[in-house]
Write a protein that holds these residues in place. Structure first.
Motif, PDB file in Angstrom:
ATOM      1  N   PHE A 114      32.892  48.965  45.001  1.00 16.23           N
ATOM      2  CA  PHE A 114      33.375  47.663  45.472  1.00 16.23           C
ATOM      3  C   PHE A 114      34.624  47.252  44.682  1.00 16.23           C
ATOM      4  CE2 PHE A 114      33.571  43.073  44.974  1.00 16.23           C
ATOM      5  CZ  PHE A 114      33.483  42.622  46.279  1.00 16.23           C
ATOM      6  N   TRP A 115      34.542  47.344  43.359  1.00 17.17           N
ATOM      7  CA  TRP A 115      35.669  46.896  42.529  1.00 17.17           C
ATOM      8  C   TRP A 115      36.871  47.839  42.653  1.00 17.17           C
ATOM      9  CZ3 TRP A 115      35.429  42.118  41.792  1.00 17.17           C
ATOM     10  CH2 TRP A 115      34.227  41.470  41.518  1.00 17.17           C
ATOM     11  N   LYS A 117      37.766  49.443  45.310  1.00 21.05           N
ATOM     12  CA  LYS A 117      38.442  49.124  46.575  1.00 21.05           C
ATOM     13  C   LYS A 117      39.177  47.805  46.482  1.00 21.05           C
ATOM     14  CE  LYS A 117      36.140  52.338  49.192  1.00 21.05           C
ATOM     15  NZ  LYS A 117      34.978  52.777  49.883  1.00 21.05           N
ATOM     16  N   HIS A 118      38.564  46.864  45.802  1.00 19.82           N
ATOM     17  CA  HIS A 118      39.214  45.563  45.581  1.00 19.82           C
ATOM     18  C   HIS A 118      40.552  45.789  44.861  1.00 19.82           C
ATOM     19  CE1 HIS A 118      39.294  41.248  45.178  1.00 19.82           C
ATOM     20  NE2 HIS A 118      39.420  41.316  43.867  1.00 19.82           N
ATOM     21  N   PRO A 123      44.960  42.863  44.534  1.00 15.41           N
ATOM     22  CA  PRO A 123      44.404  41.543  44.874  1.00 15.41           C
ATOM     23  C   PRO A 123      44.945  40.413  44.002  1.00 15.41           C
ATOM     24  CG  PRO A 123      42.844  42.754  43.549  1.00 15.41           C
ATOM     25  CD  PRO A 123      44.040  43.641  43.683  1.00 15.41           C
ATOM     26  N   CYS A 153      36.461  33.772  48.862  1.00 18.96           N
ATOM     27  CA  CYS A 153      35.612  34.921  48.545  1.00 18.96           C
ATOM     28  C   CYS A 153      35.182  34.894  47.076  1.00 18.96           C
ATOM     29  CB  CYS A 153      36.374  36.221  48.846  1.00 18.96           C
ATOM     30  SG  CYS A 153      35.451  37.686  48.364  1.00 18.96           S
ATOM     31  N   GLN A 155      33.493  37.533  45.802  1.00 20.27           N
ATOM     32  CA  GLN A 155      33.274  38.954  45.470  1.00 20.27           C
ATOM     33  C   GLN A 155      31.794  39.291  45.241  1.00 20.27           C
ATOM     34  OE1 GLN A 155      36.296  37.774  43.419  1.00 20.27           O
ATOM     35  NE2 GLN A 155      37.360  38.360  45.272  1.00 20.27           N
ATOM     36  N   HIS A 160      30.391  43.958  51.993  1.00 16.56           N
ATOM     37  CA  HIS A 160      30.697  45.355  51.672  1.00 16.56           C
ATOM     38  C   HIS A 160      29.451  46.227  51.852  1.00 16.56           C
ATOM     39  CE1 HIS A 160      33.161  48.281  49.330  1.00 16.56           C
ATOM     40  NE2 HIS A 160      32.011  48.667  48.818  1.00 16.56           N
ATOM     41  N   ALA A 176      35.418  43.303  52.342  1.00 15.16           N
ATOM     42  CA  ALA A 176      35.817  42.412  51.236  1.00 15.16           C
ATOM     43  C   ALA A 176      37.235  42.741  50.771  1.00 15.16           C
ATOM     44  CB  ALA A 176      34.832  42.537  50.086  1.00 15.16           C
ATOM     45  N   ALA A 177      37.530  44.032  50.613  1.00 17.43           N
ATOM     46  CA  ALA A 177      38.870  44.429  50.165  1.00 17.43           C
ATOM     47  C   ALA A 177      39.906  44.067  51.235  1.00 17.43           C
ATOM     48  CB  ALA A 177      38.905  45.922  49.873  1.00 17.43           C
ATOM     49  N   ALA A 180      40.660  40.472  51.045  1.00 17.76           N
ATOM     50  CA  ALA A 180      41.559  40.203  49.916  1.00 17.76           C
ATOM     51  C   ALA A 180      42.991  40.631  50.271  1.00 17.76           C
ATOM     52  CB  ALA A 180      41.080  40.934  48.670  1.00 17.76           C
TER      53      ALA A 180
END
Ligand code: SF4
Ligand code: SF4
Ligand code: FES
Length: 329
Positions: A114-115, A117-118, A123, A153, A155, A160, A176-177, A180
């Motif tokens: 997740f992080w 991709k963020h 971002p 968001c 996060q 996701h 989510a990404a 962002a």
């Protein structure tokens, strides 16, 4: 009448350091009408088993730490009333982490993907900022409104880990990404929009891999509706000339082409338009099934034969298309 209800909560248990397989354990307790799912997580830990693990921080729905699944539904534990869920799920609650395959300890998962991709979508606002500014960088109310509600968001990862496209394609950026990416691309102070649009237009990675199931919108506890932002990114890619000709973009164009021509979707034509005659043969098995179900005719897709009927008032549909069209490829 008692305001408390005696329930059994089934919780997913797993310790990646010691357990080979996960298991479920039952916890009995009396639940009162004001308790949140987070209260029940606390009570499992405080009253039953101190080793039970989960994330929590703000208790106000703003840190995103406490997201779990209850009976398969994504929830923020500190926002969800337990009694309402008991009513919804017929008095049975099953607590599980957002993603069982990423479980580290009970409700705690490894959110690295997740992080990562963020981080991929840059971002944050990219701008040449004067290190000694004489005044703040102002935004109008309309400019600020354009980043809402994407900016809300937290996060939490609910969208996701609810996304089926991500389950089958780990390269896909996910809702989510992409939310962002939208939020910072529309920010009038930012200069990295083109790079983000280039990234999010890549097949296999970006917006074209969304299957438009709306699971992300359903899962989001902040009602952000990531699929809406993905749709806006699609439009921005066409408007700003970033979209390239590929199967996905030709599919989108072929869809419009078919509706403009007939007022109906010509399923066979759209395949030929986006993948060519050779590509069409990959879908022969599906085509036969669709033919049997009466969804397409044997002549569909054959060059120079156009047997699709046209709807009444086709000109009105064509006008609507003209009004809503963004740039062509
Ligand atoms: S709509 Fe798209 S991004 Fe949202 S969950 Fe479905 S596939 Fe994923
Ligand atoms: S878009 Fe919604 S569900 Fe997704 S991470 Fe942000 S707050 Fe959570
Ligand atoms: S504890 Fe912060 S969102 Fe629930």
């Amino acid at each position: 009448m008692s305001k408390k209800r005696k329930v059994t909560i089934k919780a997913f248990r797993f310790n990646a350091e010691t357990d080979y397989l996960p298991y479920y354990k039952n916890y009995e307790m009396e639940v009162s009408k004001d308790e949140l799912v987070l209260d029940l997580l606390n009570r499992i830990k405080w009253e039953h088993d101190g080793s039970f693990s989960y994330r929590r921080s703000c208790r106000h729905g703003i840190c995103g730490a406490c997201a779990i699944k209850v009976n398969g539904k994504s929830v923020l534990a500190c926002k969800e009333n337990a009694m309402e869920l008991l009513d919804l799920f017929n008095n049975e609650l099953v607590f599980e982490p957002q993603s069982k395959k990423r479980a580290m300890k009970d409700m705690i998962i490894d959110k690295k993907d997740f992080w990562d991709k963020h981080a991929e979508v840059t971002p944050y606002v990219v701008a040449d900022v004067d290190p000694h500014p004489e005044h703040e960088t102002k935004q109008s109310i309309a400019e600020f409104d354009s980043i809402l509600d994407a900016d809300l968001c937290i996060q939490c990862g609910a969208c996701h880990y609810a996304c089926p496209a991500l389950e089958v394609n780990p390269d896909y950026l996910g809702p989510a990404a992409l939310n962002a990416a939208f939020r910072f691309t529309v920010d009038t102070r930012d200069n990295a929009g083109t790079e983000r649009l280039e990234l999010t237009s890549q097949p296999g990675v970006g917006v074209w891999d969304c299957v438009k199931c709306f699971e992300c919108a359903e899962a989001c506890p902040k009602e952000i509706n990531p699929i809406e932002k993905i749709t806006k990114l699609h439009n921005m890619q066409f408007e700003q000339g970033v979209a390239r000709s590929n199967v996905a973009t030709r599919h989108a164009e072929g869809f419009v082409r078919s509706i403009r021509k007939h007022g109906f979707l010509d399923e066979a034509d759209i395949v030929v338009y986006s993948e060519g005659y050779l590509g069409m043969y990959k879908h022969l098995k599906t085509a036969v099934k669709m033919m049997k179900a009466g969804k397409i005719h044997w002549q569909d897709g054959v060059p120079f034969i156009d047997n699709m009927p046209k709807i009444k008032n086709l000109d009105e549909v064509q006008k609507l298309i003209d009004i809503s069209m963004t740039n062509k490829l």
